[in-house]
Scaffold this active site. Structure first.
Site, PDB file in Angstrom:
ATOM      1  CG  LEU A 124      89.847 -13.566 -75.500  1.00  0.00           C
ATOM      2  CD1 LEU A 124      90.000 -13.489 -77.013  1.00  0.00           C
ATOM      3  CD2 LEU A 124      90.642 -14.753 -74.948  1.00  0.00           C
ATOM      4  CB  THR A 125      86.009 -11.752 -71.956  1.00  0.00           C
ATOM      5  OG1 THR A 125      86.847 -12.826 -71.519  1.00  0.00           O
ATOM      6  CG2 THR A 125      84.574 -12.052 -71.590  1.00  0.00           C
ATOM      7  CB  ALA A 129      82.909 -13.870 -77.471  1.00  0.00           C
ATOM      8  CB  ILE A 156      89.067  -5.518 -69.696  1.00  0.00           C
ATOM      9  CG1 ILE A 156      88.218  -5.977 -70.890  1.00  0.00           C
ATOM     10  CG2 ILE A 156      90.546  -5.451 -70.059  1.00  0.00           C
ATOM     11  CD1 ILE A 156      88.454  -7.416 -71.329  1.00  0.00           C
ATOM     12  NE  ARG A 269      85.437 -20.932 -30.566  1.00  0.00           N
ATOM     13  CZ  ARG A 269      84.574 -20.247 -29.826  1.00  0.00           C
ATOM     14  NH1 ARG A 269      85.029 -19.330 -28.992  1.00  0.00           N
ATOM     15  NH2 ARG A 269      83.279 -20.467 -29.938  1.00  0.00           N
ATOM     16  CG  HIS A 339      87.869 -19.316 -39.096  1.00  0.00           C
ATOM     17  ND1 HIS A 339      88.740 -19.985 -39.936  1.00  0.00           N
ATOM     18  CD2 HIS A 339      88.576 -18.269 -38.582  1.00  0.00           C
ATOM     19  CE1 HIS A 339      89.899 -19.365 -39.950  1.00  0.00           C
ATOM     20  NE2 HIS A 339      89.841 -18.327 -39.128  1.00  0.00           N
ATOM     21  CD  GLU A 364      94.419 -16.121 -67.136  1.00  0.00           C
ATOM     22  OE1 GLU A 364      94.579 -16.599 -68.271  1.00  0.00           O
ATOM     23  OE2 GLU A 364      94.889 -15.022 -66.792  1.00  0.00           O
TER      24      GLU A 364
END
Length: 384
Positions: A124-125, A129, A156, A269, A339, A364
């Site tokens: 599509l992309t 577009a 894609i 930790r 972390h 999406e």
């Protein structure tokens, strides 16, 4: 809708074991080599993971939307590259045929998707577009019993190893909007179809994307999905609604994995003579993440159940996709923070996840596109 709770639990248990015992141990290797081992691909085929959503009559498992999001929760606990490989066959690579394909198209392609014999992709992309999908320029000019395709598709997913390409192309240049767009199924190896170089991405190593280029690519009219011109964009939107809900569910699973790792790290930790999990500012980040994951999960399950009931969930799918992917980004940031300096080192999975999940807010339909869809649907409903 869950058809059989016991069977679903068996499926989820199998996937959970596969993720824990086979996929998680390979995460670092896949990130380093940018390749998923073929032995893992074969195991995915044997487990039926390429055909989870394909109807049973074509060799798939035919799982419902609610069942699918539960599967996505489990798959989210490991590297997105693994889900990406099977994702197009279960989503945008096959949904167009399932929804709008002719009987002949379904019989020819769906069993091959279900078995993993071929991988489907969704084109599509384009370079100009993306979010404005209705402005695409790829053309399909009728020539007797054939169409001549010209144009370039970008980013894609799975294109480098795809066997088929679902291509959105403009069949009526007189119609500038969505109604002039049709959907075609183009097989790999078709003359005039070529691929660009594999994209070097910020994250998600092992999941490959590239340009798909059509230069006077001649395809038979039987490859027009559904055999009808002008409904391609509508097909794409139907596919994307389902895909958005899937990505929302996967974002929940990824957030659960990151939070689990961060919680374990905080317990192990020690600073100032005690686990950092005892510090209230660490606890706040853990609690905020847990609450947001819970909220997103509830949204996803509700939208999935509504879709299974046949409701129009355009708004709900966009809400879930927007909230869950943004939530996932916030959780990733907090988990790196928990972390500390270790979160910036590739020895820990959170460094990779932090980069991998950034894409969820883009494909999406970006977060901003989801906002526009939600608002437009609200205004339409209020003024109807």
């Amino acid at each position: 809708m869950i058809r059989d709770q016991d069977l679903l639990e068996q499926l989820l248990g199998t996937i959970r074991d596969f993720v824990k015992n086979e996929l998680v141990p390979l995460e670092h290797q896949v990130a380093e080599t940018d390749q998923i081992p073929e032995s893992i691909v074969q195991q995915m085929r044997e487990l039926g993971l390429f055909g989870l959503t394909i109807p049973e009559e074509f060799g798939g498992l035919g799982i419902t939307m609610e069942e699918e999001v539960n599967v996505a929760f489990e798959l989210g606990h490991t590297s997105p590259a693994f889900r990406s490989l099977i994702g197009t066959n279960n989503g945008i690579g096959s949904s167009g045929i399932i929804i709008d394909g002719t009987d002949e198209q379904k019989q020819k392609y769906l069993p091959k998707y279900a078995s993993g014999e071929i991988i489907g992709s969704f084109c599509l992309t384009e370079p100009d577009a993306g979010s404005d999908a209705a402005s695409l320029k790829t053309s399909a000019v009728k020539d007797g019993d054939y169409y001549i395709l010209n144009g370039t598709k970008r980013f894609i997913t799975n294109a480098p190893r795809a066997g088929t390409f679902t291509v959105m192309a403009r069949t009526n240049p007189e119609i500038k909007g969505a109604s002039g767009i049709s959907a075609f199924l183009v097989e790999a190896g078709t003359a005039g179809l070529s691929l660009g170089k594999i994209d070097q991405k910020m994250g998600q190593k092992g999941s490959h994307t590239c340009d798909v280029i059509f230069e006077n690519c001649r395809i038979h009219k039987d490859q027009l999905i559904g055999g009808v011109e002008g409904v391609g964009f509508k097909t794409a939107m139907k596919v994307l609604d389902k895909g958005r809900l899937h990505i929302a569910a996967y974002s929940v699973g990824s957030a659960e994995r990151m939070l689990e790792d961060a919680l374990n790290y905080a317990i192990e930790r020690k600073q100032f003579g005690q686990p950092i999990a005892n510090f209230q500012l660490i606890q706040a980040m853990l609690a905020d993440s847990k609450a947001e994951i819970y909220a997103a999960k509830c949204m996803v399950l509700d939208a999935a159940r509504r879709r299974d009931l046949g409701e129009n969930i355009s708004t709900e799918a966009s809400c879930a996709k927007m909230f869950a992917t943004e939530m996932c980004g916030r959780v990733a940031d907090r988990c790196v923070q928990i972390h500390g300096g270790a979160g910036y080192i590739s020895e820990y999975a959170i460094e990779r996840f932090y980069r991998d999940v950034r894409l969820f807010r883009l494909y999406e339909g970006t977060t901003q596109v989801q906002q526009i869809i939600i608002a437009k649907n609200m205004i339409k409903a209020a003024t109807a």
